[in-house]
Design an enzyme around this catalytic site. Sequence first.
Site, PDB file in Angstrom:
ATOM      1  N   SER A  40       4.524   8.545   1.184  1.00 49.64           N
ATOM      2  CA  SER A  40       5.230   8.100  -0.018  1.00 49.64           C
ATOM      3  C   SER A  40       4.852   8.916  -1.252  1.00 49.64           C
ATOM      4  O   SER A  40       5.554   8.865  -2.257  1.00 49.64           O
ATOM      5  CB  SER A  40       4.946   6.628  -0.278  1.00 49.64           C
ATOM      6  OG  SER A  40       3.559   6.400  -0.359  1.00 49.64           O
ATOM      7  N   ASP A 321       2.845   1.995  -9.728  1.00 49.46           N
ATOM      8  CA  ASP A 321       2.720   0.704  -9.043  1.00 49.46           C
ATOM      9  C   ASP A 321       1.294   0.585  -8.522  1.00 49.46           C
ATOM     10  O   ASP A 321       0.393   1.268  -9.014  1.00 49.46           O
ATOM     11  CB  ASP A 321       3.804   0.547  -7.957  1.00 49.46           C
ATOM     12  CG  ASP A 321       3.642   1.518  -6.785  1.00 49.46           C
ATOM     13  OD1 ASP A 321       2.587   2.195  -6.691  1.00 49.46           O
ATOM     14  OD2 ASP A 321       4.575   1.598  -5.960  1.00 49.46           O
ATOM     15  N   HIS A 324       0.912   4.132  -6.285  1.00 48.76           N
ATOM     16  CA  HIS A 324       1.501   5.441  -6.588  1.00 48.76           C
ATOM     17  C   HIS A 324       1.345   5.807  -8.054  1.00 48.76           C
ATOM     18  O   HIS A 324       1.533   4.968  -8.926  1.00 48.76           O
ATOM     19  CB  HIS A 324       2.978   5.442  -6.188  1.00 48.76           C
ATOM     20  CG  HIS A 324       3.177   5.064  -4.748  1.00 48.76           C
ATOM     21  ND1 HIS A 324       3.588   3.820  -4.359  1.00 48.76           N
ATOM     22  CD2 HIS A 324       2.962   5.769  -3.623  1.00 48.76           C
ATOM     23  CE1 HIS A 324       3.636   3.778  -3.029  1.00 48.76           C
ATOM     24  NE2 HIS A 324       3.256   4.948  -2.564  1.00 48.76           N
TER      25      HIS A 324
END
Length: 357
Positions: A40, A321, A324
């Site tokens: 991610s 978040d 990340h």
Amino acid sequence: MARELSPLFSVLMVLGFILVRILVVAGQPQVPCYFIYGDSLVDNGNNNGLRTTAKANYPPYGIDFPQGVTGRFTNNRTMADTIGQLLGFRNFIPPYATVTDQQISTGVNYGSGGAGIRDETGRNLGDRISLNRQLLNHVAIISRLTLMQRNTTFTNAYLKKCIYIVNMGSNDYINNYLMPDNYPTSRIYNTDRFAEVLARQYSQQLKTLYKLGARKVAVFGVGLIGCTPAEIAMFDTEGKPCVDSINNAVKLFNDRLKPVVDEINNDNSDARFTFINITSISAPQEGVSLPNVPCCPVREDGQCVPNSIPCPDRDLSVFFDGFHTTDIANSLFATRSYNALSPMDASPYDISRLAQL
Ligand SMILES: *[C@@H]1O[C@H](CO)[C@@H](O)[C@H](O)[C@H]1NC(C)=O
Ligand SMILES: *[C@@H]1O[C@H](CO)[C@@H](O)[C@H](O)[C@H]1NC(C)=O
Ligand SMILES: *[C@@H]1O[C@H](CO)[C@@H](O)[C@H](O)[C@H]1NC(C)=O
């Protein structure tokens, strides 16, 4: 309130603010093509059509990105995006999921949120494209490229000129080893053995990449995930700013990764693999400290609550978040991996040097 400051990510100092706001290089990119593997931290939309909770195709993700929501797990650019800009690419490298024949000759992004070195990693979240499958997708892309270029000699030489980055391993901890209820790995292996087994599998995969024609490859170590807001919320920090036990486990892996890179270079005279030390690149600087709290309101799994309102000063936040980092942090990491500030950052080459070799 009053969450402690993480020394490690208390980063984002003066430096970040000066260098970032990207200097888009005019003219031709420094290399003809750029391929991206990872999780991610680099995914730019490959998970959008998958059945998984590991996707970011909803607001407030992309709030600062010119095209808005894309599936990037951040407010604006990922680290892979900014490295592409530093290399002189005018457009961002498209995701494998939607790439067209016209686009593949400048490279493809295979990254997938939740994915790992191990195939089972991230299963708790749903579907994901493991590193093994990302390599298979690259085989498919090479076939398409070979058909288009109609000259195998040319295609083989072409693939050797590309830059490849690989950013894997975080999920093998976050969504595997650190989840004993979902995965048996922490019962089978102690942290040292797990690091060894993981590094050995990664070594095989990196050698496969070499066999597929990659020569200029930047391999990123795993960051200090014990300092992410999500892990801090989940585990006991024992009064410290970060979960040291997690960072210590990750260090065992990173320490084994550098010799893997050296071995590939030693065994293959034309290999130009390099280890990027994300720990060094994100190390604390004197001066400004930023709290390691997420910018957006987060769900239990650490991702932003859909349609929530993020913090207004995203350039003052390290984390977007629970896991990340923001555009400003990503740009800093990209810039330091491109132009190393310390010999510890990248060895033996930083990415700007890799491009010239
Ligand atoms: C977001 O990224 C674009 C490049 O795609 C850049 O021009 C812009 O300054 C960035 N905005 C913020 C708020 O970071
Ligand atoms: C194929 O590519 C090679 C390397 O670029 C070139 O030397 C050769 O002339 C090409 N062959 C044809 C038939 O175009
Ligand atoms: C990465 O850099 C840190 C310094 O910030 C250093 O302590 C560590 O040994 C380096 N890791 C590797 C594998 O070189």
